[in-house]
Design an enzyme around this catalytic site. Structure first.
Site, PDB file in Angstrom:
ATOM      1  N   CYS A 114       0.743  -1.330   0.013  1.00 39.86           N
ATOM      2  CA  CYS A 114       0.058  -0.158   0.048  1.00 39.86           C
ATOM      3  C   CYS A 114       0.857   1.406   0.039  1.00 39.86           C
ATOM      4  CB  CYS A 114      -1.085   0.197   1.119  1.00 39.86           C
ATOM      5  SG  CYS A 114      -2.257  -1.228   0.996  1.00 39.86           S
ATOM      6  N   HIS A 254      -3.240   7.296   2.588  1.00 39.13           N
ATOM      7  CA  HIS A 254      -3.557   6.100   2.248  1.00 39.13           C
ATOM      8  C   HIS A 254      -4.699   5.613   2.796  1.00 39.13           C
ATOM      9  CE1 HIS A 254      -3.838   2.025   1.044  1.00 39.13           C
ATOM     10  NE2 HIS A 254      -3.448   1.540   2.409  1.00 39.13           N
ATOM     11  N   ASN A 284      -9.910   0.129   0.088  1.00 38.21           N
ATOM     12  CA  ASN A 284      -8.614   0.212   0.003  1.00 38.21           C
ATOM     13  C   ASN A 284      -8.235  -0.291  -1.473  1.00 38.21           C
ATOM     14  OD1 ASN A 284      -5.954  -0.042   0.063  1.00 38.21           O
ATOM     15  ND2 ASN A 284      -5.888  -1.162   2.155  1.00 38.21           N
TER      16      ASN A 284
HETATM   17  C1  LIG Z   1      -9.465  -5.021   9.523  1.00 40.40           C
HETATM   18  C2  LIG Z   1     -10.041  -4.210  10.692  1.00 40.40           C
HETATM   19  C3  LIG Z   1     -11.211  -3.269   9.920  1.00 40.40           C
HETATM   20  C4  LIG Z   1     -10.949  -4.911  11.742  1.00 40.40           C
HETATM   21  O1  LIG Z   1     -11.395  -3.975  12.682  1.00 40.40           O
HETATM   22  P1  LIG Z   1     -11.036  -4.439  14.109  1.00 40.40           P
HETATM   23  O2  LIG Z   1     -11.748  -3.360  14.878  1.00 40.40           O
HETATM   24  O3  LIG Z   1      -9.417  -4.629  14.289  1.00 40.40           O
HETATM   25  O4  LIG Z   1     -11.859  -5.833  14.390  1.00 40.40           O
HETATM   26  P2  LIG Z   1     -11.509  -7.140  15.010  1.00 40.40           P
HETATM   27  O5  LIG Z   1     -10.605  -7.840  13.896  1.00 40.40           O
HETATM   28  O6  LIG Z   1     -10.717  -6.975  16.177  1.00 40.40           O
HETATM   29  O7  LIG Z   1     -12.798  -7.787  15.144  1.00 40.40           O
HETATM   30  C5  LIG Z   1     -13.760  -7.423  15.950  1.00 40.40           C
HETATM   31  C6  LIG Z   1     -14.818  -8.599  15.912  1.00 40.40           C
HETATM   32  O8  LIG Z   1     -15.606  -8.183  14.459  1.00 40.40           O
HETATM   33  C7  LIG Z   1     -15.612  -9.276  13.665  1.00 40.40           C
HETATM   34  N1  LIG Z   1     -15.367  -8.962  12.345  1.00 40.40           N
HETATM   35  C8  LIG Z   1     -14.444  -9.052  11.581  1.00 40.40           C
HETATM   36  N2  LIG Z   1     -14.655  -8.609  10.271  1.00 40.40           N
HETATM   37  C9  LIG Z   1     -16.039  -8.555  10.349  1.00 40.40           C
HETATM   38  C10 LIG Z   1     -16.910  -8.057   9.534  1.00 40.40           C
HETATM   39  N3  LIG Z   1     -16.579  -7.827   8.122  1.00 40.40           N
HETATM   40  N4  LIG Z   1     -18.284  -8.343   9.581  1.00 40.40           N
HETATM   41  C11 LIG Z   1     -18.828  -8.267  10.950  1.00 40.40           C
HETATM   42  N5  LIG Z   1     -17.835  -8.893  11.968  1.00 40.40           N
HETATM   43  C12 LIG Z   1     -16.624  -8.800  11.584  1.00 40.40           C
HETATM   44  C13 LIG Z   1     -14.659 -10.367  14.408  1.00 40.40           C
HETATM   45  O9  LIG Z   1     -14.713 -11.523  13.915  1.00 40.40           O
HETATM   46  C14 LIG Z   1     -14.352  -9.996  15.701  1.00 40.40           C
HETATM   47  O10 LIG Z   1     -15.161 -10.764  16.363  1.00 40.40           O
HETATM   48  P3  LIG Z   1     -15.022 -11.321  17.979  1.00 40.40           P
HETATM   49  O11 LIG Z   1     -14.986 -10.298  18.499  1.00 40.40           O
HETATM   50  O12 LIG Z   1     -16.394 -12.178  17.922  1.00 40.40           O
HETATM   51  O13 LIG Z   1     -13.832 -12.103  17.586  1.00 40.40           O
HETATM   52  C15 LIG Z   1      -8.945  -3.309  11.301  1.00 40.40           C
HETATM   53  O14 LIG Z   1      -8.310  -4.015  11.989  1.00 40.40           O
HETATM   54  C16 LIG Z   1      -7.888  -2.714  10.345  1.00 40.40           C
HETATM   55  O15 LIG Z   1      -8.414  -1.989   9.659  1.00 40.40           O
HETATM   56  N6  LIG Z   1      -7.092  -3.235  10.187  1.00 40.40           N
HETATM   57  C17 LIG Z   1      -5.624  -2.487   9.459  1.00 40.40           C
HETATM   58  C18 LIG Z   1      -6.048  -2.759   7.843  1.00 40.40           C
HETATM   59  C19 LIG Z   1      -4.930  -2.016   7.308  1.00 40.40           C
HETATM   60  O16 LIG Z   1      -4.591  -0.843   7.493  1.00 40.40           O
HETATM   61  N7  LIG Z   1      -4.688  -2.791   6.270  1.00 40.40           N
HETATM   62  C20 LIG Z   1      -3.969  -2.533   5.206  1.00 40.40           C
HETATM   63  C21 LIG Z   1      -2.778  -1.804   5.481  1.00 40.40           C
HETATM   64  S1  LIG Z   1      -2.507  -1.239   3.870  1.00 40.40           S
END
Ligand SMILES: CC(C)(COP(=O)(O)OP(=O)(O)OC[C@H]1O[C@@H](n2cnc3c(N)ncnc32)[C@H](O)[C@@H]1OP(=O)(O)O)[C@@H](O)C(=O)NCCC(=O)NCCS
Length: 327
Positions: A114, A254, A284
């Site tokens: 990214c 980004h 993204n």
């Molecule tokens: C991926 C992302 C959005 C997830 O959000 P988060 O707040 O960290 O959520 P978590 O992964 O802790 O998950 C929280 C809960 O939501 C659930 N969940 C995950 N994806 C889900 C979805 N699409 N819909 C519903 N629930 C979802 C998980 O299973 C978890 O459930 P649990 O608590 O029962 O285990 C976030 O971590 C993120 O943006 N990470 C960085 C992404 C990034 O920058 N990537 C690229 C770099 S270029």
């Protein structure tokens, strides 16, 4: 020494719109979860047999040349940032050149996930500053839908397809790309990656069965690194150029997660109305997020505006650039 100025920008996203409502029908998710956790409402997906990142990159580059009234023969170099190249080889930059009629010049890909566009922009800048080239095209193009597992709700809601391209030309008026920082740390390799398809794990029935050809992400781990490193590198570039939040006209971050963008802006002391944001429309798009932001906000930009570009990606890779807008 001349600076490299961005003298034009163009973007392209494919027609098909994948909404949160459609994703609700594909995996166990909800519009409410996606919106509050990421800020994304919809993303564009490239459909069609045999269509790759180059098709979107070529649309962006062709549009850029037309807009600037520059003939393909005038281009000296084309650099393409992509994590989803059409082929392992030849590189996507070669294919884009072929599609738009740019011949007999250097072209190559940059792979920095990214942060790819920021890396490519930094590299392109060097060719202008040294005086070697007069017209360098930098394009970010990614078909993330090609490596997204649409049965994995933790990643499939995040990504979209698109491309954006800029023209770099020499400038002696004190505007252009005035500074940039690129960084990487392999500590991130197991948190965000596509395991198979390269030389370590070439494609086999087993790699396909194990779904190793898709993006794997440990979201919360990546989130923590992204927030810290994108904010740190943005603060670093502001400090060494004596910029306060008030001096910055636009933060161009980004677009991976609205919460990461908000945290970065907050740390930099930049008001929300000075932060470019289009994640709700595109998700993204990896190497395309920053040029697509510039494209969407082009009409609001004024000559002399101070822009801070900031990115973070797999690897990990991250970086920032200080740009004084040239038109
Ligand atoms: C991926 C992302 C959005 C997830 O959000 P988060 O707040 O960290 O959520 P978590 O992964 O802790 O998950 C929280 C809960 O939501 C659930 N969940 C995950 N994806 C889900 C979805 N699409 N819909 C519903 N629930 C979802 C998980 O299973 C978890 O459930 P649990 O608590 O029962 O285990 C976030 O971590 C993120 O943006 N990470 C960085 C992404 C990034 O920058 N990537 C690229 C770099 S270029």
């Amino acid at each position: 020494m001349s600076k490299a100025a961005i003298t034009g920008i163009h973007g392209y996203v494919p027609d098909y719109v994948l909404t949160n409502a459609e994703l609700e029908r594909m995996v166990d998710t909800s519009d409410e979860w996606i919106t509050t956790r990421t800020g994304i409402k919809e993303r564009h997906i490239l459909k069609g047999e045999g269509m790759g990142s180059s098709h979107m990159g070529a649309k962006a580059v062709a549009g850029l040349l037309e807009k600037l009234n520059i003939r393909p023969a005038e281009v000296d170099l084309l650099i393409c940032a992509t994590t989803t190249p059409d082929y392992v080889f030849p590189c996507t930059a070669n294919l884009i050149c072929d599609m738009v009629g740019i011949r007999n010049v250097g072209s190559f890909d940059i792979q920095a996930a990214c942060s790819g566009f920021l890396y490519a922009l930094t590299i392109g800048t060097q060719f202008i500053e040294t005086g070697k080239y007069k017209k360098v095209v930098v394009v970010g193009a990614d078909k993330m839908s090609a490596i997204t597992d649409y049965t994995d709700r933790t990643t499939c809601v995040l990504f979209g397809d698109g491309a954006g391209a800029v023209m770099l030309e020499p400038n002696d008026e004190g505007v252009g790309i005035l500074d940039s920082i690129i960084k990487s740390d392999g500590i991130g390799q197991n948190h965000l990656f596509q395991k198979a398809g390269g030389s370590r794990y070439p494609p086999t029935h087993e790699t396909v069965e194990k779904r190793w050809h898709y993006v794997y992400q440990d979201g919360p781990a990546v989130f923590k690194f992204a927030v810290k490193n994108m904010a740190d590198v943005s603060a670093e570039i502001m400090e060494r150029n004596q910029l306060s939040g008030n001096d910055v006209a636009w933060l161009v971050p980004h677009q991976a997660n609205k919460r990461i963008i908000d945290a970065t802006a907050n740390r930099m002391g930049i008001e929300p109305d000075k932060v470019m944001m289009n994640i709700h429309k595109y998700g993204n798009t990896t190497a395309a997020t920053i040029p697509l932001c510039l494209f969407d906000y082009e009409s609001k930009l004024k000559k002399g505006d101070n822009l801070v570009l900031a990115a973070f990606g797999g690897g990990f890779t991250w970086g920032a650039a200080y740009v004084k807008w040239a038109y």
